[in-house]
Write an enzyme that holds these catalytic residues in place. Structure first.
Site, mmCIF file in Angstrom:
data_model
loop_
_atom_site.group_PDB
_atom_site.id
_atom_site.type_symbol
_atom_site.label_atom_id
_atom_site.label_comp_id
_atom_site.label_asym_id
_atom_site.label_seq_id
_atom_site.Cartn_x
_atom_site.Cartn_y
_atom_site.Cartn_z
ATOM 1 N N ASP A 186 10.913 1.605 -11.620
ATOM 2 C CA ASP A 186 11.429 2.684 -10.776
ATOM 3 C C ASP A 186 12.749 2.301 -10.114
ATOM 4 O O ASP A 186 12.849 1.277 -9.450
ATOM 5 C CB ASP A 186 10.395 3.055 -9.709
ATOM 6 C CG ASP A 186 9.069 3.469 -10.328
ATOM 7 O OD1 ASP A 186 9.086 4.269 -11.273
ATOM 8 O OD2 ASP A 186 8.019 2.983 -9.853
ATOM 9 N N SER A 239 2.080 -0.039 -5.720
ATOM 10 C CA SER A 239 1.155 -0.061 -4.584
ATOM 11 C C SER A 239 0.434 1.257 -4.369
ATOM 12 O O SER A 239 -0.548 1.310 -3.626
ATOM 13 C CB SER A 239 1.894 -0.454 -3.301
ATOM 14 O OG SER A 239 2.796 0.560 -2.913
ATOM 15 N N ASP A 275 12.616 -3.994 -13.884
ATOM 16 C CA ASP A 275 11.844 -3.218 -12.924
ATOM 17 C C ASP A 275 11.787 -1.790 -13.483
ATOM 18 O O ASP A 275 12.687 -1.390 -14.235
ATOM 19 C CB ASP A 275 12.551 -3.257 -11.568
ATOM 20 C CG ASP A 275 11.910 -2.335 -10.549
ATOM 21 O OD1 ASP A 275 10.702 -2.486 -10.289
ATOM 22 O OD2 ASP A 275 12.626 -1.447 -10.036
ATOM 23 N N CYS A 290 0.981 -11.579 -7.238
ATOM 24 C CA CYS A 290 1.693 -10.872 -8.303
ATOM 25 C C CYS A 290 2.762 -9.934 -7.767
ATOM 26 O O CYS A 290 3.745 -9.679 -8.461
ATOM 27 C CB CYS A 290 0.716 -10.115 -9.201
ATOM 28 S SG CYS A 290 -0.398 -8.960 -8.400
ATOM 29 N N HIS A 321 -1.463 -3.829 -6.027
ATOM 30 C CA HIS A 321 -1.810 -4.150 -4.635
ATOM 31 C C HIS A 321 -0.804 -3.609 -3.626
ATOM 32 O O HIS A 321 0.365 -3.427 -3.945
ATOM 33 C CB HIS A 321 -1.904 -5.676 -4.480
ATOM 34 C CG HIS A 321 -2.826 -6.293 -5.463
ATOM 35 N ND1 HIS A 321 -2.361 -7.077 -6.507
ATOM 36 C CD2 HIS A 321 -4.169 -6.227 -5.595
ATOM 37 C CE1 HIS A 321 -3.401 -7.478 -7.235
ATOM 38 N NE2 HIS A 321 -4.502 -6.967 -6.708
#
Length: 185
Positions: free
Chosen positions: A12, A55, A10, A97, A89
């Site tokens: 962040d 996002s 990942d 996803c 998204h």
């Protein structure tokens, strides 16, 4: 258990300090153990990548180009990873996803030419571990101050204090020797 062929991180809160909706490469700061984790994975011939929910794009707070610029800065600081995949998204979009769904992991694995089951996914929240599971991969939680206490408790047996130790353990180091093996920081 399948042998690990790739490590997916990942972004962040795991590799870099979490700056909400960051579109500024100058604000990228590596977290402890991040560069060492990438270097260790690569030194063992493992493919590396980043899988990240972004996002802010869907919310109109930053552009895909700004995310790519931040990714490029992080990539340079980390010594280069093999693939970067992000979901633009919002949570409400219901896409396949966005973590905790498996799409990012499957896409990164396909780009790296490895089965998803051969990936180790390292992240700082439950969605990272759950996305790994949904894709058939192995997930490791590296909690930080923002990780919910219930998530820390839930994934206690699948956790590590930093990304370096998570990779080290995946390579077979015992839990008590992983810290000593790092050497001076």
């Amino acid at each position: 258990m399948t042998t690990v062929a790739a490590v997916l991180f990942d972004r962040d809160g795991t590799l870099v300090a979490d700056v909400p909706y960051n579109g500024d490469p100058d604000r990228v700061r590596l977290l402890p153990g991040a560069a060492e984790a990438v270097a260790l994975a690569r030194s063992h011939g493992l493919a590396t990548g980043v899988v990240s929910n972004q996002s802010g794009i869907g919310r109109g707070l930053l552009t895909a180009e700004r995310v790519r610029a931040v990714n490029a800065r992080a990539d340079a600081l980390l010594g280069g990873l093999d693939t970067w995949v992000f979901c633009p998204h919002t949570p409400e979009a219901g896409c396949g996803c966005r973590k905790p769904r498996p799409g990012l992991i499957r896409t990164a694995a396909a780009r790296l030419g490895v089965p998803a089951a051969a990936c180790l996914v390292i992240g700082d929240i439950a969605a990272d571990v759950l996305a790994a599971r949904a894709a058939g991969a192995r997930g490791v939680l590296v909690p930080n101050a923002a990780t919910a206490p219930a998530e820390v408790q839930r994934f206690l047996e699948q956790s590590a204090p930093d990304p370096f130790i998570a990779v080290r353990r995946a390579l077979g180091a015992p839990r008590d020797s992983a810290t000593a093996a790092r050497g001076p920081s």
